[in-house]
Design a protein around this motif. Structure first.
Motif, mmCIF file in Angstrom:
data_model
loop_
_atom_site.group_PDB
_atom_site.id
_atom_site.type_symbol
_atom_site.label_atom_id
_atom_site.label_comp_id
_atom_site.label_asym_id
_atom_site.label_seq_id
_atom_site.Cartn_x
_atom_site.Cartn_y
_atom_site.Cartn_z
ATOM 1 N N HIS A 191 1.329 -1.192 0.040
ATOM 2 C CA HIS A 191 -0.091 0.349 0.102
ATOM 3 C C HIS A 191 0.926 1.607 0.358
ATOM 4 C CE1 HIS A 191 -3.752 2.736 1.083
ATOM 5 N NE2 HIS A 191 -2.901 2.997 1.536
ATOM 6 N N GLY A 218 -2.455 7.300 7.912
ATOM 7 C CA GLY A 218 -3.255 7.617 8.580
ATOM 8 C C GLY A 218 -2.360 6.733 9.450
ATOM 9 N N PHE A 233 -2.955 14.379 13.579
ATOM 10 C CA PHE A 233 -4.214 14.809 12.748
ATOM 11 C C PHE A 233 -5.488 14.229 13.671
ATOM 12 C CE2 PHE A 233 -3.461 18.579 10.045
ATOM 13 C CZ PHE A 233 -1.568 17.982 9.727
ATOM 14 N N ASP A 234 -5.812 13.280 13.015
ATOM 15 C CA ASP A 234 -6.903 12.319 13.620
ATOM 16 C C ASP A 234 -6.603 12.517 15.260
ATOM 17 O OD1 ASP A 234 -7.877 11.735 11.031
ATOM 18 O OD2 ASP A 234 -6.582 9.744 10.735
ATOM 19 N N GLY A 256 -10.470 13.432 10.409
ATOM 20 C CA GLY A 256 -10.021 14.404 11.825
ATOM 21 C C GLY A 256 -9.034 15.063 10.170
ATOM 22 N N GLY A 257 -8.282 14.948 9.552
ATOM 23 C CA GLY A 257 -6.859 15.856 8.990
ATOM 24 C C GLY A 257 -7.762 16.740 8.024
ATOM 25 N N PRO A 258 -9.046 16.407 7.580
ATOM 26 C CA PRO A 258 -9.611 17.903 6.778
ATOM 27 C C PRO A 258 -10.162 18.531 7.113
ATOM 28 C CG PRO A 258 -9.861 16.038 5.987
ATOM 29 C CD PRO A 258 -9.285 14.767 6.973
ATOM 30 N N GLU A 295 -7.626 20.816 8.845
ATOM 31 C CA GLU A 295 -7.169 21.711 8.150
ATOM 32 C C GLU A 295 -8.591 22.525 8.201
ATOM 33 O OE1 GLU A 295 -6.134 20.263 4.577
ATOM 34 O OE2 GLU A 295 -4.885 22.449 3.800
ATOM 35 N N GLY A 348 0.324 9.658 0.419
ATOM 36 C CA GLY A 348 -0.347 9.373 1.347
ATOM 37 C C GLY A 348 -1.089 10.730 2.187
ATOM 38 N N GLY A 349 -2.549 10.431 2.332
ATOM 39 C CA GLY A 349 -3.529 11.212 2.830
ATOM 40 C C GLY A 349 -2.985 12.961 3.228
ATOM 41 N N VAL A 350 -1.832 12.515 4.028
ATOM 42 C CA VAL A 350 -1.635 13.988 4.927
ATOM 43 C C VAL A 350 -1.380 14.344 3.407
ATOM 44 C CG1 VAL A 350 -0.574 15.096 6.280
ATOM 45 C CG2 VAL A 350 -1.557 12.559 6.461
ATOM 46 N N ALA A 393 -2.796 15.863 1.331
ATOM 47 C CA ALA A 393 -3.412 16.185 0.468
ATOM 48 C C ALA A 393 -3.438 17.311 1.294
ATOM 49 C CB ALA A 393 -5.214 16.010 1.143
ATOM 50 N N ASN A 394 -2.977 18.114 2.452
ATOM 51 C CA ASN A 394 -2.746 19.039 3.143
ATOM 52 C C ASN A 394 -2.730 20.240 2.278
ATOM 53 O OD1 ASN A 394 -1.165 20.818 5.343
ATOM 54 N ND2 ASN A 394 -2.470 19.616 6.425
ATOM 55 N N SER A 436 -4.172 11.559 -3.970
ATOM 56 C CA SER A 436 -3.875 10.896 -2.480
ATOM 57 C C SER A 436 -4.287 10.545 -1.924
ATOM 58 C CB SER A 436 -3.383 12.621 -1.956
ATOM 59 O OG SER A 436 -3.302 13.663 -2.895
ATOM 60 N N LEU A 437 -5.684 10.174 -1.293
ATOM 61 C CA LEU A 437 -5.916 9.643 -0.251
ATOM 62 C C LEU A 437 -5.754 8.298 -0.996
ATOM 63 C CD1 LEU A 437 -8.558 12.526 0.107
ATOM 64 C CD2 LEU A 437 -6.834 11.242 1.777
ATOM 65 N N ASP A 438 -6.655 7.360 -0.305
ATOM 66 C CA ASP A 438 -6.370 5.903 -0.725
ATOM 67 C C ASP A 438 -7.176 5.850 -1.846
ATOM 68 O OD1 ASP A 438 -4.777 5.163 1.265
ATOM 69 O OD2 ASP A 438 -6.336 4.255 2.732
HETATM 70 O O1 KG4 Z 1 -3.120 7.242 3.024
HETATM 71 P P1 KG4 Z 1 -4.884 7.484 3.839
HETATM 72 O O2 KG4 Z 1 -5.714 7.909 2.712
HETATM 73 O O3 KG4 Z 1 -5.119 6.075 4.494
HETATM 74 C C1 KG4 Z 1 -3.913 5.474 5.170
HETATM 75 O O4 KG4 Z 1 -3.236 4.740 3.537
HETATM 76 O O5 KG4 Z 1 -4.216 5.402 5.737
HETATM 77 O O6 KG4 Z 1 -4.738 8.619 4.674
HETATM 78 C C2 KG4 Z 1 -5.067 8.575 5.338
HETATM 79 C C3 KG4 Z 1 -5.120 10.036 6.790
HETATM 80 C C4 KG4 Z 1 -5.464 10.095 7.860
HETATM 81 O O7 KG4 Z 1 -5.214 9.800 9.134
HETATM 82 C C5 KG4 Z 1 -6.829 11.921 7.660
HETATM 83 O O8 KG4 Z 1 -6.769 12.197 9.051
HETATM 84 C C6 KG4 Z 1 -4.641 12.086 6.853
HETATM 85 O O9 KG4 Z 1 -4.668 11.212 6.066
HETATM 86 N N1 KG4 Z 1 -5.472 12.858 6.258
HETATM 87 C C7 KG4 Z 1 -5.253 14.648 6.357
HETATM 88 C C8 KG4 Z 1 -5.852 15.614 4.922
HETATM 89 N N2 KG4 Z 1 -6.613 14.929 4.457
HETATM 90 C C9 KG4 Z 1 -7.045 13.018 4.450
HETATM 91 N N3 KG4 Z 1 -4.589 15.173 7.396
HETATM 92 C C10 KG4 Z 1 -4.425 16.047 6.718
HETATM 93 N N4 KG4 Z 1 -4.761 17.259 6.490
HETATM 94 C C11 KG4 Z 1 -5.421 16.987 4.928
HETATM 95 N N5 KG4 Z 1 -6.151 17.626 4.794
#
Ligand code: KG4
Ligand code: ZN
Length: 346
Positions: free
Chosen positions: A112, A138, A167-168, A180-182, A185, A278-280, A282-283, A308-310
């Motif tokens: 992943h 995450g 963030f979560d 939590g991340g979005p 933000e 990775g998801g973060v 996207a910040n 960026s997200l899964d």
């Molecule tokens: O890569 P992902 O979609 O799933 C995993 O592989 O874990 O990442 C998810 C993580 C979550 O902790 C979420 O809160 C964080 O990415 N995330 C963000 C934002 N969007 C998603 N963290 C900060 N700012 C964001 N805009």
């Protein structure tokens, strides 16, 4: 000869996703986020697995519909085999093994986090190694140097919480909704990051590359500091007013650490091409700060928020790379919650 058609399947956490790619080109892509977890303020593994099982067939059917193709047009199947939630992973791995067997097509198991490295390449063909990769999700926080696809050196990782996890957790303690991340933000947009100054863990200026903490991360102390300050303002009856400032102060501290550690890697490797995955990633603040701190000639690659997200498109793209290398899996492919990162040297 045109590139093969790869189907990617992603079910490692709380997104059910399928994608059809021809080489780098996305022909069809569906990402279904499970909203059941909102009720509990975090992902409930058992519910995630059940939800994947309920919708995966339909997600695949819709993806084929978008691409105007049938499963018989697929040349190879790629699936996230780990890391992730074991029950959730098993749904995708079992489905994909069955499809590969029924159609007699090659099967590729994908890691992943390696798939997250391929996300930006789907938007920008320039997003290729060599690069310094910051993978922030995450469950993981990894700083790597990629000299080529499949050839990675680990520089740093988190000692405790992952960046996304921080963030979560901060969102939860501030009473902000999941994910939590979005939420953090969004709240931070209205906040002044200098009003509450939080610690920047493991950023001592007297450390050098030989120090074990030089590239590593730690987010749990930062989260505790935010919790302490939130409690003080709550007791004073000011939480509502201070919430955007607390969110902004936390985000600034987390982003600062991520950017400064990445810059250390840029300096040490001499490689000023930085890839955020990775998801973060996207910040927006992280993206801006990273681009702003890289000196002239440096470049930041990151995927669009959707990639960026899964998502399964990155899984198909990573699968395409391994297929080209001849690394296919047998039908004994199994889901592995803590699958080692392929090609990663410590
Ligand atoms: O890569 P992902 O979609 O799933 C995993 O592989 O874990 O990442 C998810 C993580 C979550 O902790 C979420 O809160 C964080 O990415 N995330 C963000 C934002 N969007 C998603 N963290 C900060 N700012 C964001 N805009
Ligand atoms: Zn992920």
């Amino acid at each position: 000869m045109s590139a093969p058609v790869i189907m990617g399947i992603e079910t490692s956490c709380d997104e059910t996703s399928a994608a059809l790619l021809r080489g780098d080109r996305i022909l069809g892509h569906v990402i279904l986020s499970q909203d059941v977890h909102e009720l509990y303020g975090g992902v409930v593994p058992e519910l995630a697995a059940r939800a994947h099982l309920q919708v995966l067939d339909d997600v695949v059917a819709r993806t084929c519909g978008e691409a105007g193709m049938g499963l018989e047009d697929v040349d190879a199947f790629a699936v996230t085999a780990g890391p992730g939630l074991i029950g959730a992973l098993l749904v995708g791995v079992s489905w994909t093994k069955a499809a590969a067997l029924a159609l007699d097509r090659p099967l590729v198991g994908v890691h992943h986090m390696e798939a997250h490295l391929f996300g930006p390449a789907l938007d920008d063909p320039e997003a290729q190694p060599p690069f310094v990769g910051l993978l922030v999700s995450g469950g993981h926080t990894l700083l790597i140097h990629a000299s080529a696809w499949g050839e990675y050196r680990l520089l740093g990782k988190t000692r405790d919480d992952a960046a996304g996890e921080a963030f979560d957790k901060v969102a939860k303690l501030l009473g902000l909704p999941y994910p939590g991340g979005p939420s953090v933000e969004k709240a931070a947009v209205q906040g002044d990051p200098s009003r509450h100054r939080f610690p920047r863990p493991m950023l001592r200026s007297d450390h050098g590359p030989q120090d074990p903490e030089y590239y590593d991360f730690s987010f749990s102390g930062l989260k505790t500091a935010v919790a302490g300050r939130a409690q003080e303002v709550r007791v004073a009856g000011d939480l509502e007013r201070e919430l955007p400032h607390l969110a902004a102060g936390f985000q600034e501290a987390a982003v600062d650490v991520l950017v400064l550690k990445t810059l250390r890697a840029v300096e040490a490797t001499g490689c000023s091409r930085v890839l955020l995955g990775g998801g973060v990633s996207a910040n927006t603040r992280l993206r801006q700060a990273m681009a702003g701190r890289l000196h002239d000639g440096g470049k930041v690659f990151r995927a669009s928020p959707r990639l960026s997200l899964d998502n399964a498109a990155m899984v198909a793209r990573a699968g395409y790379f391994h297929l080209q290398e001849g690394r296919t899996a047998g039908l004994d492919l199994n889901a592995d919650a803590s699958l080692p990162f392929p090609g990663l040297r410590i």
